[in-house]
Design a protein around this motif. Structure first.
Motif, PDB file in Angstrom:
ATOM      1  N   ILE A  58      33.365  34.349  41.091  1.00 34.36           N
ATOM      2  CA  ILE A  58      33.205  35.338  40.033  1.00 34.36           C
ATOM      3  C   ILE A  58      32.025  34.894  39.169  1.00 34.36           C
ATOM      4  N   ALA A  59      31.104  35.800  38.875  1.00 37.64           N
ATOM      5  CA  ALA A  59      29.923  35.458  38.069  1.00 37.64           C
ATOM      6  C   ALA A  59      30.373  34.930  36.709  1.00 37.64           C
ATOM      7  N   PRO A  60      29.667  33.928  36.151  1.00 42.46           N
ATOM      8  CA  PRO A  60      30.121  33.298  34.905  1.00 42.46           C
ATOM      9  C   PRO A  60      30.360  34.290  33.761  1.00 42.46           C
ATOM     10  N   ALA A  80      34.275  37.177  30.381  1.00 45.29           N
ATOM     11  CA  ALA A  80      34.807  38.431  29.830  1.00 45.29           C
ATOM     12  C   ALA A  80      36.264  38.651  30.240  1.00 45.29           C
ATOM     13  N   MET A  81      36.646  38.159  31.415  1.00 46.32           N
ATOM     14  CA  MET A  81      38.057  38.262  31.829  1.00 46.32           C
ATOM     15  C   MET A  81      38.931  37.523  30.823  1.00 46.32           C
ATOM     16  N   ALA A  82      38.495  36.295  30.475  1.00 47.60           N
ATOM     17  CA  ALA A  82      39.261  35.514  29.497  1.00 47.60           C
ATOM     18  C   ALA A  82      39.219  36.199  28.133  1.00 47.60           C
ATOM     19  N   GLY A  83      38.058  36.703  27.770  1.00 45.66           N
ATOM     20  CA  GLY A  83      37.891  37.302  26.448  1.00 45.66           C
ATOM     21  C   GLY A  83      38.704  38.569  26.243  1.00 45.66           C
ATOM     22  N   ILE A 137      27.000  40.747  47.809  1.00 47.39           N
ATOM     23  CA  ILE A 137      27.800  40.455  49.010  1.00 47.39           C
ATOM     24  C   ILE A 137      27.222  39.217  49.700  1.00 47.39           C
ATOM     25  N   LYS A 138      25.885  39.178  49.777  1.00 49.79           N
ATOM     26  CA  LYS A 138      25.234  38.005  50.397  1.00 49.79           C
ATOM     27  C   LYS A 138      25.535  36.730  49.628  1.00 49.79           C
ATOM     28  N   ARG A 139      25.501  36.851  48.296  1.00 48.80           N
ATOM     29  CA  ARG A 139      25.773  35.658  47.468  1.00 48.80           C
ATOM     30  C   ARG A 139      27.268  35.389  47.307  1.00 48.80           C
ATOM     31  N   ARG A 140      28.054  36.281  47.842  1.00 50.24           N
ATOM     32  CA  ARG A 140      29.516  36.194  47.707  1.00 50.24           C
ATOM     33  C   ARG A 140      29.934  36.140  46.241  1.00 50.24           C
ATOM     34  N   LEU A 141      29.561  37.155  45.510  1.00 56.62           N
ATOM     35  CA  LEU A 141      29.720  37.172  44.066  1.00 56.62           C
ATOM     36  C   LEU A 141      30.430  38.430  43.566  1.00 56.62           C
ATOM     37  N   ILE A 142      31.430  38.235  42.711  1.00 58.63           N
ATOM     38  CA  ILE A 142      32.102  39.348  42.031  1.00 58.63           C
ATOM     39  C   ILE A 142      31.462  39.497  40.657  1.00 58.63           C
ATOM     40  N   ARG A 143      30.932  40.683  40.377  1.00 53.36           N
ATOM     41  CA  ARG A 143      30.200  40.908  39.133  1.00 53.36           C
ATOM     42  C   ARG A 143      30.391  42.371  38.768  1.00 53.36           C
ATOM     43  N   THR A 144      30.508  42.672  37.486  1.00 47.93           N
ATOM     44  CA  THR A 144      30.673  44.075  37.092  1.00 47.93           C
ATOM     45  C   THR A 144      29.303  44.751  37.048  1.00 47.93           C
TER      46      THR A 144
END
Ligand code: ATP
Ligand code: MG
Length: 465
Positions: free
Chosen positions: A181-183, A188-191, A145-152
């Motif tokens: 969104i984390a790299p 994986a979204m694309a994959g 949340i602090k880094r503003r990051l979406i990650r599974t």
């Protein structure tokens, strides 16, 4: 009525859970938004125990209403002071490749947090009296949340393959929260994007509309496009990319232009129908694109082609008839106000547009204003000023002759009586003639004048004796 602070409910509900001997946690978006300092809406709870029974007891004691239970999923919900409360039984989910539906069994809080989509949504806060407010954060959601990051929380490929709708949810949360969104999650979204083909259209459409409902829809839409997801869920939209156009009114590429129009519309209006229409208004362009010497790229009749495409698109997306009729109508008309720019606007041209747009004239003008985009701010300013002139002309004409509620002042049964006609197409044609005469300004929009005109033309239509 002032809405009660959400912690008041949490204490009350925690006390009820204590009495029932159930460990209870607020989870997901509520905890995330509380940490972010955002306005919180519905509250999701995880119960380590029988969630539907606890929900029913809570609803009864707090005088909630609209109680719904899904025993099969171990979930229940109710409403209280306009806020939705959702209860789920803590559970573990196991997915098998050959089935879309996971095997579900009752389990611990830890297992329940592991099945959640993103680390920022896998946070829980205890609400029982003992330990009230303790945060459980096994996947470092607070750090993200602090880094503003979406990650599974777990392996992203697995997460997306198990429930591919999560691919769209990632794009949605990135837009809703303005997070990155984390790299490896993005890759994986694309994959895994092909897996979206197994998700029901209802879930996909609901998620698409959620993406549109946030203040800057372009963020989520751009992610869907860049990951190749758009090509799967909405190919007509994906194909706007790379279709270049003149740069004086619009951005270069039709996809980029469309995103800007949607953001512009979202900045002026919350209406989801209007935002959807902004998204689809130029879908006809690729089919009619031509290069014309001296003019550059042209898109003649794209609004009519687009209107026709919307029949199939709305059916496929399982959108309501309201979406279909509204988006078709505004798509068909979206070039008209712009075409009035610059020429000497006649009353009759304005009247026709007012009649055709009917009650949706304000929405049409909002769409058209949003449609004025360009890389060049000076041009935008100039076009907006010209557009304001058209709006003003429309208001003048509207005030002058109250055209919006226009209908032929002479009714069909009168036409039949005066011309001695049976019901049939001739009656409609005569009605049209009268309406045309009014729109052209040949006769005023009044009963007596229309009646006189009918007598004048009736011999051309009377049945042979
Ligand atoms: P919003 O602010 O939009 O309500 P939210 O995070 O509460 O965001 P919901 O769709 O209401 O999102 O879902 C509630 C919680 O349930 C999520 O935070 C997440 O933990 C979990 N969840 C919902 N859908 C999924 C899914 N498809 N896969 C995994 N977890 C999910
Ligand atoms: Mg929620």
């Amino acid at each position: 009525m002032k809405r009660k602070d959400s912690t008041t409910y949490l204490h009350k509900i925690g006390a009820i859970a204590d009495r029932e001997g159930v460990d209870l946690y607020a989870v997901g978006g509520y905890v995330r938004d509380m940490i972010l300092g955002r306005k919180t809406g519905e509250i999701d709870f995880v119960a380590v125990g029988d969630a539907p029974a606890l929900a029913l007891e809570t609803c009864r004691r707090l005088n909630g209403h609209g109680f719904v239970v899904y025993e099969k999923f171990g979930t229940a919900s109710f409403l209280l002071d306009g806020r939705q409360f959702e209860f789920v039984t803590a559970r573990a989910e196991t997915y098998h490749v050959d089935s879309r539906n996971p095997e579900v069994r009752q389990s611990s809080l830890d297992d329940d947090l592991r099945r959640r989509d993103f680390t920022v949504n896998a946070l829980a806060m205890k609400v029982n009296r003992k330990g009230f407010g303790d945060i459980f954060d096994p996947f470092n959601g607070r750090r993200d949340i602090k880094r503003r990051l979406i990650r599974t929380p777990l392996d992203p490929e697995r997460t997306f393959s198990d429930d591919p709708l999560r691919i769209m949810r990632a794009a949605r949360f990135a837009g809703q929260l303005n997070f990155h969104i984390a790299p490896e999650t993005l890759a994986a979204m694309a994959g895994e994007k092909e897996r979206l083909k197994i998700v029901s259209q209802e879930r996909i459409t609901a998620e698409l509309l959620k993406i549109l409902s946030h203040p800057k829809p372009s963020i989520g839409l751009r992610i869907l496009q860049d990951t190749g997801v758009m090509e799967i869920i909405f190919p007509e939209l994906a194909h706007l990319s790379g279709v270049e156009q003149r740069d004086d009114y619009h951005h270069k590429d039709v996809f980029a232009h469309t995103l800007k129009v949607v953001d512009n519309a979202a900045a002026i209006s919350d209406d989801i129908l209007l935002r959807f229409t902004a998204l689809v208004h130029d879908l006809g362009k690729p089919a009619v694109k031509r290069f014309e010497e001296g003019l550059g790229w042209t898109f003649h009749s794209h609004e009519l082609v687009g209107e026709r495409m919307l029949n199939g698109i709305c059916r496929r997306l399982k959108l309501s008839n309201e979406f279909k009729h509204y988006s078709k109508k505004l798509t068909r008309l979206h070039m008209r106000p712009i075409q009035l720019i610059g020429e000497e606007v006649t009353d009759s041209a304005v009247r026709r547009l007012l009649v055709q747009a009917g009650d949706d004239v304000e929405a049409l003008m909002t769409l058209c204003r949003a449609d004025i985009t360009s890389g060049n701010p000076g041009r935008v300013k100039k076009h907006l000023a010209n557009f304001d002139h058209v709006v003003q002309r429309m208001q003048e004409v509207e005030e002058k002759d109250k055209m919006r509620a226009f209908q032929s002042p002479v009714r069909g049964d009168e036409i039949m009586r005066i011309c001695g006609l049976e019901p049939g197409p001739a009656v409609g044609r005569i009605k049209n003639r009268i309406e045309e005469a009014i729109l052209d300004g040949t006769i005023p929009n009044e009963y007596d004048a229309a009646m006189a005109y009918l007598h004048e033309i009736k011999d051309q239509y009377s049945p042979p004796h």
